[in-house]
Design an enzyme around this catalytic site. Structure first.
Site, mmCIF file in Angstrom:
data_model
loop_
_atom_site.group_PDB
_atom_site.id
_atom_site.type_symbol
_atom_site.label_atom_id
_atom_site.label_comp_id
_atom_site.label_asym_id
_atom_site.label_seq_id
_atom_site.Cartn_x
_atom_site.Cartn_y
_atom_site.Cartn_z
ATOM 1 N N ASN A 37 9.266 9.168 -15.180
ATOM 2 C CA ASN A 37 9.084 7.580 -15.207
ATOM 3 C C ASN A 37 9.260 7.200 -16.756
ATOM 4 O OD1 ASN A 37 9.425 5.098 -13.919
ATOM 5 N ND2 ASN A 37 6.977 4.790 -14.000
ATOM 6 N N PHE A 83 -2.919 10.165 -16.047
ATOM 7 C CA PHE A 83 -2.092 9.280 -15.916
ATOM 8 C C PHE A 83 -1.028 9.683 -14.960
ATOM 9 C CE2 PHE A 83 -4.016 5.833 -18.142
ATOM 10 C CZ PHE A 83 -4.463 6.382 -19.279
ATOM 11 N N ALA A 84 -0.635 10.890 -15.034
ATOM 12 C CA ALA A 84 0.559 11.213 -14.218
ATOM 13 C C ALA A 84 0.677 11.141 -12.929
ATOM 14 C CB ALA A 84 0.622 12.793 -14.728
ATOM 15 N N ASN A 102 3.188 14.290 -4.972
ATOM 16 C CA ASN A 102 3.156 14.429 -6.421
ATOM 17 C C ASN A 102 1.911 13.735 -7.003
ATOM 18 O OD1 ASN A 102 4.685 14.039 -9.037
ATOM 19 N ND2 ASN A 102 3.810 12.158 -9.123
ATOM 20 N N SER A 127 -6.851 1.942 -9.545
ATOM 21 C CA SER A 127 -6.372 0.671 -9.666
ATOM 22 C C SER A 127 -7.075 -0.251 -8.800
ATOM 23 C CB SER A 127 -5.104 1.016 -8.936
ATOM 24 O OG SER A 127 -4.353 -0.398 -8.215
ATOM 25 N N TYR A 154 1.062 4.451 -1.809
ATOM 26 C CA TYR A 154 0.577 4.453 -3.441
ATOM 27 C C TYR A 154 -0.878 4.282 -3.633
ATOM 28 C CZ TYR A 154 -0.685 2.674 -7.872
ATOM 29 O OH TYR A 154 -1.409 2.509 -9.065
ATOM 30 N N LYS A 158 -4.558 6.388 -4.677
ATOM 31 C CA LYS A 158 -5.700 6.119 -5.486
ATOM 32 C C LYS A 158 -7.076 6.426 -5.132
ATOM 33 C CE LYS A 158 -2.904 5.317 -9.275
ATOM 34 N NZ LYS A 158 -3.205 5.992 -10.389
ATOM 35 N N ASN A 184 -4.588 -6.024 -13.456
ATOM 36 C CA ASN A 184 -3.048 -5.928 -13.614
ATOM 37 C C ASN A 184 -2.912 -5.769 -15.168
ATOM 38 O OD1 ASN A 184 -3.306 -7.296 -10.944
ATOM 39 N ND2 ASN A 184 -1.247 -7.417 -10.994
ATOM 40 N N SER A 221 12.217 -15.012 -9.734
ATOM 41 C CA SER A 221 11.552 -15.623 -8.349
ATOM 42 C C SER A 221 10.136 -15.715 -8.261
ATOM 43 C CB SER A 221 12.103 -14.832 -7.185
ATOM 44 O OG SER A 221 13.582 -14.892 -7.068
HETATM 45 C C1 WQD Z 1 1.715 -10.032 -9.832
HETATM 46 C C2 WQD Z 1 1.988 -11.444 -8.931
HETATM 47 C C3 WQD Z 1 3.558 -11.284 -7.171
HETATM 48 C C4 WQD Z 1 7.088 -10.305 -9.651
HETATM 49 C C5 WQD Z 1 0.751 -4.102 -8.592
HETATM 50 C C6 WQD Z 1 0.249 -2.793 -8.029
HETATM 51 C C7 WQD Z 1 -0.851 -2.489 -8.665
HETATM 52 C C8 WQD Z 1 -0.445 -2.100 -10.196
HETATM 53 C C9 WQD Z 1 0.058 -3.532 -10.646
HETATM 54 C C10 WQD Z 1 0.041 -0.121 -10.513
HETATM 55 C C11 WQD Z 1 2.181 -11.245 -7.461
HETATM 56 C C12 WQD Z 1 4.218 -11.885 -8.280
HETATM 57 C C13 WQD Z 1 5.839 -10.508 -9.035
HETATM 58 C C14 WQD Z 1 8.071 -11.175 -9.476
HETATM 59 C C15 WQD Z 1 6.335 -12.837 -8.548
HETATM 60 N N1 WQD Z 1 0.400 -1.335 -10.176
HETATM 61 N N2 WQD Z 1 5.645 -11.848 -8.823
HETATM 62 N N3 WQD Z 1 7.774 -12.366 -8.965
HETATM 63 O O1 WQD Z 1 1.429 -6.523 -7.084
HETATM 64 O O2 WQD Z 1 -0.394 -7.775 -8.090
HETATM 65 O O3 WQD Z 1 0.083 -5.209 -8.410
HETATM 66 O O4 WQD Z 1 1.209 -3.824 -9.976
HETATM 67 O O5 WQD Z 1 -0.837 0.486 -10.834
HETATM 68 O O6 WQD Z 1 -1.603 -1.459 -8.113
HETATM 69 O O7 WQD Z 1 -0.075 -3.332 -6.644
HETATM 70 O O8 WQD Z 1 1.305 -6.920 -9.700
HETATM 71 O O9 WQD Z 1 3.064 -7.765 -11.222
HETATM 72 O O10 WQD Z 1 3.918 -6.860 -9.089
HETATM 73 O O11 WQD Z 1 2.466 -8.944 -9.056
HETATM 74 O O12 WQD Z 1 6.063 -13.672 -8.208
HETATM 75 O O13 WQD Z 1 9.287 -11.110 -9.820
HETATM 76 O O14 WQD Z 1 3.309 -11.762 -9.565
HETATM 77 O O15 WQD Z 1 4.014 -11.926 -5.972
HETATM 78 O O16 WQD Z 1 1.433 -12.298 -6.865
HETATM 79 P P1 WQD Z 1 0.468 -6.574 -8.160
HETATM 80 P P2 WQD Z 1 3.043 -7.531 -9.686
#
Ligand code: WQD
Length: 343
Positions: A37, A83-84, A102, A127, A154, A158, A184, A221
């Site tokens: 990745n 982290f892998a 994996n 997470s 996923y 975790k 995040n 979006s």
């Molecule tokens: C954040 C907010 C979206 C994209 C995920 C995983 C979490 C971790 C972090 C791995 C939400 C909004 C997003 C876009 C948007 N991953 N959004 N337009 O979903 O909180 O967490 O990523 O470890 O485990 O669940 O993060 O950045 O995808 O979204 O409006 O094009 O941004 O709806 O509200 P999320 P995200």
């Protein structure tokens, strides 16, 4: 005597930032990655930032137990940061077996070899997704907040991995464990030499923002502005990637310096500061002095309305606190995107 930390998945977004901070804190580091990745961009950036051209690197798959055994035999590992793993929520729904295979086998191989070698300090990359959709009266979440049934394979990997680590710590002498539950992670190193490198169309918000700002994406979006939040968009706890990396150094030190209070510990790594999607978008525009092309779109399936943490335990026990402002984070994110364009 310098201690050596193995960073599995260390060529990736979080792993590379952690490697920089570990070296800066005086640890020796071994980086291992299978490039499933990422590519060598961030690892090369780590060498430039740290000035260390000699960082041991092993290209390998942690699902290959023989390779894991050889890795631990070739290097005197004092602690491992794991982290892998695959991390795309949506992909995990369409490819559950790939994710369980994996993410679970790779981590269990690390624990099995640690056990064979009489133990090891294991830091697991977990997470906030384990908390699912906390009800408003249960925010901010703490480490005592109940985990909710995972909403994706996923997220389930975790939760299962946390339980595997917890049970291995109980059963096998010499294995100690800390799970860090990230909220995040966003941003990039201020040098703009390492950062997030999503493959294909970004799932996450900030890389989609920066790619929209660069023109690589036509329009951002914003998924839903009819949520029960102050401005109708979702709330998250956005943690700067450098702050997050520093939390790992604090956790490794806690294990290696014998400061743990239980054999297995969990810490939430966040700012405690909820931000909405709209607030993040407008902050990005303001700090980078640009206008972003965005529209409000329907909600995205699986999104939680709001989640942020109370980081008191990490502040007090790890001696760690998020320091960077969201403006600094978003400025670094944009600087990294511009670096990628200029490359
Ligand atoms: C954040 C907010 C979206 C994209 C995920 C995983 C979490 C971790 C972090 C791995 C939400 C909004 C997003 C876009 C948007 N991953 N959004 N337009 O979903 O909180 O967490 O990523 O470890 O485990 O669940 O993060 O950045 O995808 O979204 O409006 O094009 O941004 O709806 O509200 P999320 P995200």
């Amino acid at each position: 005597m310098k201690k050596t930390v193995l960073v599995s998945g260390g060529a990736g977004f979080i792993g590379s930032h952690v490697t920089v901070e570990l070296i800066g804190a005086g640890y020796d580091v071994v980086v291992a990655d299978n490039f499933s990745n990422c590519d060598l961009t961030c690892f090369e950036g780590v060498k430039t930032i740290t000035g260390r051209k000699d960082i041991p690197f092993v290209e390998m798959d942690f699902c290959d137990k023989t390779a894991v055994r050889k890795l631990f035999a070739d290097h005197a590992i004092d602690a491992v940061i794991h982290f892998a793993a695959y991390k795309a929520v949506g992909e995990s729904v369409s490819e559950p077996l790939m994710y369980y295979q994996n993410n679970l086998v790779s981590f269990m191989n690390v624990l099995e070899v640690a056990r064979e070698r009489g133990g090891c300090n294991v830091l697991f990359s977990s997470s906030a997704t384990v908390y699912g959709e906390p009800s408003p009266d249960r925010l901010p979440v703490t480490e005592q907040s109940e985990r909710q049934p995972a909403t994706s394979p996923y997220g389930n990997t975790k939760q299962i991995s946390e339980d595997v680590l917890r049970d291995c710590v109980k059963a096998y002498p010499g294995i100690k464990g800390i799970a860090l539950r990230y909220f995040n992670p966003i941003g990039a190193h201020p040098s703009a030499l390492i950062g997030e490198l999503p493959r294909g169309v970004p799932n996450n918000l900030v890389p989609f923002i920066t790619q929209t700002a660069s023109g690589k994406r036509a329009c951002l979006s914003i998924f839903g502005n009819d949520y029960p939040t102050p401005d109708g968009t979702c709330l998250r706890d956005y943690i700067d990637i450098v702050d997050l990396a520093k939390a790992h150094v604090c956790a490794v030190a806690r294990m290696l310096d014998g400061k743990m209070k239980q054999e297995y510990e969990i810490f939430n790594i966040g700012t405690g500061r909820p931000l909405s999607v709209y607030e993040l978008v407008t902050a990005f525009e303001k700090v980078n002095k640009l206008k972003l092309n965005y529209k409000f779109a329907p909600r995205r399936a699986g999104d939680v309305t709001a989640i942020w943490c109370d980081p008191t335990l990490a502040n007090e026990e790890l001696g760690w606190k998020a320091e960077r402002t969201v403006e600094e984070t978003l400025e670094a994110a944009w600087k990294w995107e511009k670096h990628l364009i200029e490359k």
